[in-house]
Design a protein around this motif. Structure first.
Motif, PDB file in Angstrom:
ATOM      1  N   THR A 286      32.502  13.576 -55.670  1.00 41.78           N
ATOM      2  CA  THR A 286      33.075  12.256 -55.960  1.00 41.78           C
ATOM      3  C   THR A 286      33.301  11.480 -54.667  1.00 41.78           C
ATOM      4  OG1 THR A 286      35.284  13.254 -55.976  1.00 41.78           O
ATOM      5  CG2 THR A 286      34.168  13.002 -58.094  1.00 41.78           C
TER       6      THR A 286
ATOM      7  N   LYS B 133      25.702   4.717 -58.585  1.00 43.37           N
ATOM      8  CA  LYS B 133      25.892   4.959 -60.015  1.00 43.37           C
ATOM      9  C   LYS B 133      24.722   5.763 -60.563  1.00 43.37           C
ATOM     10  CE  LYS B 133      28.459   0.673 -60.855  1.00 43.37           C
ATOM     11  NZ  LYS B 133      28.488  -0.614 -61.615  1.00 43.37           N
ATOM     12  N   PRO B 134      24.972   6.645 -61.519  1.00 41.19           N
ATOM     13  CA  PRO B 134      23.877   7.387 -62.154  1.00 41.19           C
ATOM     14  C   PRO B 134      22.878   6.429 -62.790  1.00 41.19           C
ATOM     15  CG  PRO B 134      26.003   8.318 -62.747  1.00 41.19           C
ATOM     16  CD  PRO B 134      26.290   7.026 -62.049  1.00 41.19           C
TER      17      PRO B 134
ATOM     18  N   LYS C  44      24.315  14.276 -58.051  1.00 39.82           N
ATOM     19  CA  LYS C  44      25.573  13.812 -57.460  1.00 39.82           C
ATOM     20  C   LYS C  44      26.652  14.829 -57.814  1.00 39.82           C
ATOM     21  CE  LYS C  44      28.581   9.723 -57.551  1.00 39.82           C
ATOM     22  NZ  LYS C  44      28.685   8.323 -58.050  1.00 39.82           N
TER      23      LYS C  44
ATOM     24  N   HIS D 123      28.547   6.510 -53.522  1.00 42.84           N
ATOM     25  CA  HIS D 123      28.570   5.066 -53.791  1.00 42.84           C
ATOM     26  C   HIS D 123      27.474   4.644 -54.762  1.00 42.84           C
ATOM     27  CE1 HIS D 123      25.569   5.826 -50.777  1.00 42.84           C
ATOM     28  NE2 HIS D 123      25.218   4.568 -50.646  1.00 42.84           N
TER      29      HIS D 123
ATOM     30  N   ASP E  12      24.952  12.478 -62.495  1.00 40.51           N
ATOM     31  CA  ASP E  12      26.320  12.849 -62.130  1.00 40.51           C
ATOM     32  C   ASP E  12      26.659  14.220 -62.708  1.00 40.51           C
ATOM     33  OD1 ASP E  12      29.073  13.142 -61.821  1.00 40.51           O
ATOM     34  OD2 ASP E  12      29.451  11.001 -62.054  1.00 40.51           O
TER      35      ASP E  12
END
Length: 210
Positions: free
Chosen positions: A113, A181-182, A110, A179, A84
């Motif tokens: 957002t 998650k790291p 990523k 959608h 992220d």
């Protein structure tokens, strides 16, 4: 997220998806209907190879660069790290050092957002050349981003494309990560074996390792 379940990180492909402003948009139509053939529907599509989720071949930015069929498909399958960096407008060496990416082999950044695949962005976060050098030092073989390019959208020099090529790091663009998650995953993002291709559409997916 259960282990073993593949999660799609590809942009949906349809006529209204975003494309480079002066490039060929995606379009799909039925060439023949089941009523006409009495057996099947047959469709055809027209598109730039750089619309939606795709891989860049070196030939995209180098006249003597490798084409899609020349690339090692093993680089597009295997362990990866989703990181992220949504708080950053410029991704520096220092930022990557803080992500502890060594051993990831493939890095997906990523930067958004919220993903908006139907809207072409006005600008995108980019890596510095020094950050790309750090990717090489960390043994990264593929860089994926959730935007249309690893370079500024108005760039003609494409410094980051060239620096990634110098270090033999493959480029995956326009993945969809809002959608996700790291963390550590497995990646499958195989391009088509296009003999003359400067790029290729990709159906990209990740899963939590067993």
């Amino acid at each position: 997220m259960k282990n073993g379940k593949w999660i799609d990180i590809s942009q949906p492909v349809h006529d209204n998806m975003a494309h480079w402003p002066e490039d060929i948009p995606f379009s799909y139509e039925l060439s023949f209907t089941k009523k006409q053939t009495e057996s099947v529907n047959i469709g055809r599509m027209t598109t730039s190879l750089h619309t939606g989720t795709h891989v860049d071949a070196p030939f995209h930015f180098l006249d003597n660069g490798e084409k899609m069929i020349d690339l090692d498909i093993n680089h597009f399958i295997g362990p990866c790290l989703v990181a992220d960096v949504t708080s950053l407008k410029t991704i520096t060496r220092e930022a990557l050092e803080n992500l502890h990416i060594y051993g990831a082999e493939r890095l997906l950044l990523k930067t958004l957002t919220v993903s908006s695949p139907n809207i072409f962005p006005k600008s995108v976060p980019c890596l510095t050349v020094d950050a790309v050098d750090f990717l090489k030092e960390s043994d990264i073989k593929l860089l994926g981003v959730d935007v249309p390019s690893v370079d500024p959208l108005d760039s003609k020099e494409l410094l980051i494309h060239h620096q990634l090529y110098k270090h033999q790091i493959n480029i995956l663009e326009n993945v969809k990560l809002d959608h996700i998650k790291p963390g550590k995953y497995e990646l499958a993002a195989l391009p088509l074996p296009l003999e003359e291709g400067d790029g290729s559409p990709v159906r990209a997916a990740i899963r939590v390792p067993d």
